[in-house]
Design a protein around this motif. Structure first.
Motif, PDB file in Angstrom:
ATOM      1  N   UNK A 478       0.830  -1.206   0.000  1.00  0.00           N
ATOM      2  CA  UNK A 478       0.000   0.000   0.000  1.00  0.00           C
ATOM      3  C   UNK A 478       0.868   1.260   0.000  1.00  0.00           C
ATOM      4  N   UNK A 479       1.968   1.223   0.751  1.00  0.00           N
ATOM      5  CA  UNK A 479       2.873   2.382   0.778  1.00  0.00           C
ATOM      6  C   UNK A 479       3.529   2.577  -0.576  1.00  0.00           C
ATOM      7  N   UNK A 480       3.929   1.470  -1.186  1.00  0.00           N
ATOM      8  CA  UNK A 480       4.575   1.550  -2.493  1.00  0.00           C
ATOM      9  C   UNK A 480       3.593   2.100  -3.528  1.00  0.00           C
ATOM     10  N   UNK A 481       2.375   1.599  -3.495  1.00  0.00           N
ATOM     11  CA  UNK A 481       1.378   2.083  -4.456  1.00  0.00           C
ATOM     12  C   UNK A 481       1.094   3.564  -4.254  1.00  0.00           C
ATOM     13  N   UNK A 482       0.987   3.997  -2.989  1.00  0.00           N
ATOM     14  CA  UNK A 482       0.757   5.422  -2.715  1.00  0.00           C
ATOM     15  C   UNK A 482       1.911   6.265  -3.246  1.00  0.00           C
ATOM     16  N   UNK A 483       3.147   5.776  -3.075  1.00  0.00           N
ATOM     17  CA  UNK A 483       4.308   6.509  -3.583  1.00  0.00           C
ATOM     18  C   UNK A 483       4.323   6.531  -5.107  1.00  0.00           C
ATOM     19  N   UNK A 484       3.924   5.404  -5.724  1.00  0.00           N
ATOM     20  CA  UNK A 484       3.834   5.352  -7.190  1.00  0.00           C
ATOM     21  C   UNK A 484       2.832   6.387  -7.683  1.00  0.00           C
ATOM     22  N   UNK A 759       8.156  -5.096  10.763  1.00  0.00           N
ATOM     23  CA  UNK A 759       8.495  -5.853   9.566  1.00  0.00           C
ATOM     24  C   UNK A 759       8.330  -4.984   8.318  1.00  0.00           C
ATOM     25  N   UNK A 760       7.268  -4.167   8.280  1.00  0.00           N
ATOM     26  CA  UNK A 760       7.063  -3.258   7.142  1.00  0.00           C
ATOM     27  C   UNK A 760       8.226  -2.285   7.018  1.00  0.00           C
ATOM     28  N   UNK A 761       8.699  -1.765   8.169  1.00  0.00           N
ATOM     29  CA  UNK A 761       9.865  -0.868   8.143  1.00  0.00           C
ATOM     30  C   UNK A 761      11.086  -1.591   7.574  1.00  0.00           C
ATOM     31  N   UNK A 762      11.291  -2.836   7.992  1.00  0.00           N
ATOM     32  CA  UNK A 762      12.429  -3.611   7.489  1.00  0.00           C
ATOM     33  C   UNK A 762      12.307  -3.797   5.972  1.00  0.00           C
ATOM     34  N   UNK A 763      11.108  -4.160   5.500  1.00  0.00           N
ATOM     35  CA  UNK A 763      10.903  -4.386   4.073  1.00  0.00           C
ATOM     36  C   UNK A 763      11.101  -3.110   3.267  1.00  0.00           C
ATOM     37  N   UNK A 764      10.627  -1.975   3.790  1.00  0.00           N
ATOM     38  CA  UNK A 764      10.656  -0.711   3.040  1.00  0.00           C
ATOM     39  C   UNK A 764      12.011  -0.019   3.127  1.00  0.00           C
TER      40      UNK A 764
END
Length: 819
Positions: A478-484, A759-764
């Motif tokens: 969701x964060x990636x899509x928002x940034x896109x 975990x989301x922080x680690x992935x991002x």
């Protein structure tokens, strides 16, 4: 158990098939193009004058040289697939490629009788798509379509196996130059050089032309998709890790079910070693069956995933003209061994627990509860230590991207050790509210969570990890899509886009720019050119130069304030994307310079800013119009962005602009919204695998809880019999069990929230940046957290329905029967 092992093994094998297939497809797609060459001569704009080939032959006497022209094309007659149109000199090819057997009417690939361009296609493609000799096919690049005659076939051997020639449409140099309107230019020259010849060749090369090693260039291109393949590996490891939890729960369930049997065996003289081997052997047999089943499923899933994965690689990294599912025995063996090893590791602790207990404790569940209560301080210390180690891996130790998931594994393991202590803490903190507002059954259910901590802590820990994976992946996507979306709105935020689709001549008429600007509904215009240039480091880089830049960039590093950058661009500084900066090892602390290949040779440029950009490849750079003209000889425009006073005028304005364009010109006029939707559709296709992993998460959660609750039901059989003997109705026992499951699910969900966010922080911020080179902001949504909590509670309650109904049917006399 078999299901858990099969799911994990299927994930590992499917991903490994996808990765191996990418490698094999890349080799097949490039082997026909590069073959045995050791070096290549290339130009900064991907074209070089053909007379260089003559110089190599006449002045230096290098016979092992061959001129080559390549261009990606599509044709409806061959399934609308992407092929490499390859122009060669047949007499020079004896040193490089082996297109030996050609079946056709002419010795060279040209239909001399008609004078029309002739091409050769592979015999396998001809049979598959029923293409006949001397029949036309239509080659398409961009919106341009050219008719060519099939003059012959390339013999590819076995028609049932893939061959490098399957991705090639072959013709001679003159025909390729005619088709692609290249004049006297070619794409490159292939060479077989000895060490003594390298310096001689470099000395005759003009500015803007470079000698590169073929193998290194292939590795540069191949390296573009490594990060994507690393993420595939990561997802397969997450699937296997969740499978380990499922296996652990299943083995624990099996041990719990045989508690009295194991106790009786030990009382009759069975040794701890025999009990241990009995459990391990049972797990081995189940793991072997599960691994074989998982291998079959993995092959099926892998075949289905190859097309999607290869399509993603072609969309984002490099074009694969040959794609096939490559299934090796090593892949199957690796998956089976992973399943057996994971099963063995997951079964060690339950097996040791069964083998070390004395007979009386094996027949008394209270012994397990006392043991875990006494070990909680040790568990808490171990958990905190493991989490600290994971943080050290993420922040201090610079591991390669593929090894970051060791830290994730340690993080999950540490969090699992904290689960028993956190359950007690939550129970103590909520005890007042439970006593004050809870009804009798609810109080009993809440108290039973702590009383059965040896079983519920494992259930809660496994469900916590599974739900945290769901949260982490959901926040990441969701964060990636928002940034896109933010990036698209900033870079491609115009209402209308006008661009050339002529792959041979991408220039737009400056008069068109003036005509559009005069329209009364037009608020503003932004015009620019974009061109591919060759990069020794990154393979291919896209260079922009704006007449007027109205894009809104997100900066990750700047040497000057954004509103002060324009004068620096005019002085020759450049802007680069994050991926460009990563590929070129840009580090402001070591000097803000990068080197680019130009028509004047390699030139060092100062970087004034690094911006976020989500196009893959070698990255992008923005230069001034003067720099573009001076160093690459380009002063055209290839795209126009149109900003309107009102969005209601988009369609009428598109219609008006199309009328301004002559019918002979290939120009695309589309709305900004359609471009945005197209980009987001590529994003959605790329992240299909995360959706599959989330579905897998739900399956593992449900199955794991079901096993744990069934084990708990067996251990509490006598307790439930006493409740029934004391007057509890079947319905009350069922509701008690479902309430316990709901509370377990709620506690798991609450504990999963911080773990999932971490975990989301680690992935991002860790894995994503190290793997892909781009950055984006984490977007926390209450909807995601609430959805995860509902998933945890829902999975626990649904999984508890079957055990609850079995508990309601408890036979009192059998439950109270003593050995």
């Amino acid at each position: 158990m078999t299901i858990g092992i099969a799911i994990g093994v299927a994930g590992v094998i499917a991903i490994d098939i996808s990765k191996t297939s990418i490698t094999k497809s890349f080799e097949l797609s490039t082997s026909a193009l590069t073959s045995r060459s050791t070096h290549q001569i290339v130009g900064s704009n991907f074209t070089i004058p053909q007379h260089l080939f003559t110089q190599l032959r006449t002045q230096l006497g290098i016979k092992a040289s061959a001129p080559v022209i390549t261009r990606h094309v599509k044709t409806d007659q061959l399934g609308n697939k992407t092929f490499t149109l390859m122009g060669i000199d047949p007499f020079s090819e004896i040193y490089f490629r082996s297109f030996e057997t050609i079946k056709g009417t002419n010795s060279r690939p040209m239909d001399l009788s008609s004078g029309r361009p002739g091409v050769l296609i592979s015999r396998r493609n001809a049979r598959q798509f029923n293409v006949k000799l001397n029949r036309p096919i239509y080659l398409r690049f961009g919106n341009k379509e050219i008719k060519a005659i099939v003059a012959g076939f390339i013999d590819t051997g076995d028609v049932n196996s893939r061959n490098p020639a399957d991705g090639v449409i072959l013709t001679d140099i003159a025909t390729a130059q005619e088709l692609l309107e290249l004049g006297d230019n070619i794409t490159r020259i292939d060479l077989l050089l000895h060490k003594d010849d390298i310096d001689k060749v470099r000395q005759i090369l003009p500015k803007g032309v470079f000698l590169v090693e073929t193998n290194k260039q292939n590795q540069v291109v191949r390296g573009l998709s490594r990060s994507f393949e690393t993420s595939l590996t990561a997802f397969s490891m997450l699937a296997l890790f969740m499978g380990i939890f499922l296996i652990y729960n299943t083995v624990s369930f099996s041990v719990a079910r045989r508690r009295h049997i194991n106790g009786t065996l030990k009382a009759l003289g069975a040794s701890g070693r025999q009990i241990f081997l009995m459990v391990i052997l049972e797990v081995f047999l189940f793991s072997l069956i599960g691994s074989i089943l998982g291998a079959l499923l993995g092959v099926g899933f892998g075949k289905g995933a190859v097309n999607a994965v290869c399509s993603t690689v072609s969309d984002m990294y490099f074009v694969l003209t040959v794609s096939q599912a490559h299934i090796s025995s090593m892949t199957i063996l690796k998956g089976v061994l992973a399943g057996i090893t994971a099963s063995f590791l997951a079964s060690i602790f339950p097996a040791l627990k069964a083998s070390r207990a004395i007979p009386i404790t094996l027949m008394q569940r209270s012994a397990s509860e006392r043991a875990i209560q006494n070990k909680i301080p040790v568990f808490m210390f171990t958990g905190l230590l493991l989490i600290s180690c994971a943080v050290m891996i993420f922040k201090v130790v610079a591991l390669p991207p593929a090894y970051d998931f060791i830290g994730v594994f340690i993080l999950f393991l540490g969090s699992s050790f904290l689960a028993p202590g956190l359950v007690l803490l939550i129970s103590w903190a909520s005890s007042g509210l439970v006593k004050k507002y809870g009804k009798v059954l609810f109080k009993m259910a809440a108290r039973n969570i702590v009383r059965s901590l040896s079983r519920t802590s494992v259930l809660i820990a496994s469900l916590m990890v599974v739900v945290s994976v769901f949260i982490g992946i959901e926040i990441m996507t969701k964060s990636f899509r928002a940034s896109i979306e933010t990036w698209v709105d900033g870079h491609i935020g115009a209402d209308i886009h006008v661009s050339s689709t002529d792959e041979l001549d991408r220039r737009l008429d400056f008069d068109l720019l003036d005509q559009i600007h005069k329209l009364p509904q037009v608020k503003d215009l932004s015009a620019y050119n974009i061109h591919r240039i060759y990069s020794v480091v990154a393979g291919e880089v896209h260079i922009f130069s704006y007449i007027k830049d109205l894009s809104e960039k997100q900066w990750t590093w700047t040497a000057q304030r954004p509103d002060k950058m324009e004068p620096f661009l005019e002085q020759g500084w450049i802007l680069v994307s994050e991926i460009f900066a990563r590929k070129h090892s840009f580090n402001p602390e070591n000097g803000n310079h990068v080197t680019l290949e130009t028509i004047q040779g390699p030139v060092r440029f100062k970087v004034v800013g690094v911006f976020r950009d989500f196009f893959m490849g070698g990255g992008r750079a923005v230069v001034s119009r003067n720099v573009m003209k001076k160093y690459w000889g380009l002063d055209d425009i290839t795209s126009i962005q149109v900003f309107l006073n009102s969005t209601d005028e988009i369609e009428p304005t598109i219609h008006m602009i199309k009328k301004m364009i002559p019918e002979t010109k290939m120009v695309k006029v589309v709305s900004g919204l359609s471009i945005k939707q197209s980009i987001l559709s590529v994003f959605d296709k790329t992240f299909v695998i995360t959706t599959a992993l989330q579905i897998l998460t739900a399956i593992v959660a449900f199955t794991g809880i079901l096993n744990s609750v069934m084990a708990l039901l067996i251990e509490r059989k006598k307790e439930l019999g006493i409740l029934r003997a004391c007057g509890a109705k079947s319905d009350q026992v069922r509701r008690l069990m479902i309430m316990e499951c709901g509370i377990n699910g709620f506690v798991s969900g609450v504990l999963a929230l911080p773990l999932g966010v971490f975990l989301a922080w680690v992935l991002i911020d860790i894995i994503n940046q190290r793997s892909f080179g781009w950055s984006y902001d984490m977007v926390l949504s209450m909807g995601i957290l609430l959805q995860a909590l509902l998933l945890s509670v829902g999975a626990a309650v649904i999984a508890g329905i079957i055990p609850a109904f079995q508990a309601g049917k408890t036979n009192i006399s059998r439950a109270l029967h003593m050995e």
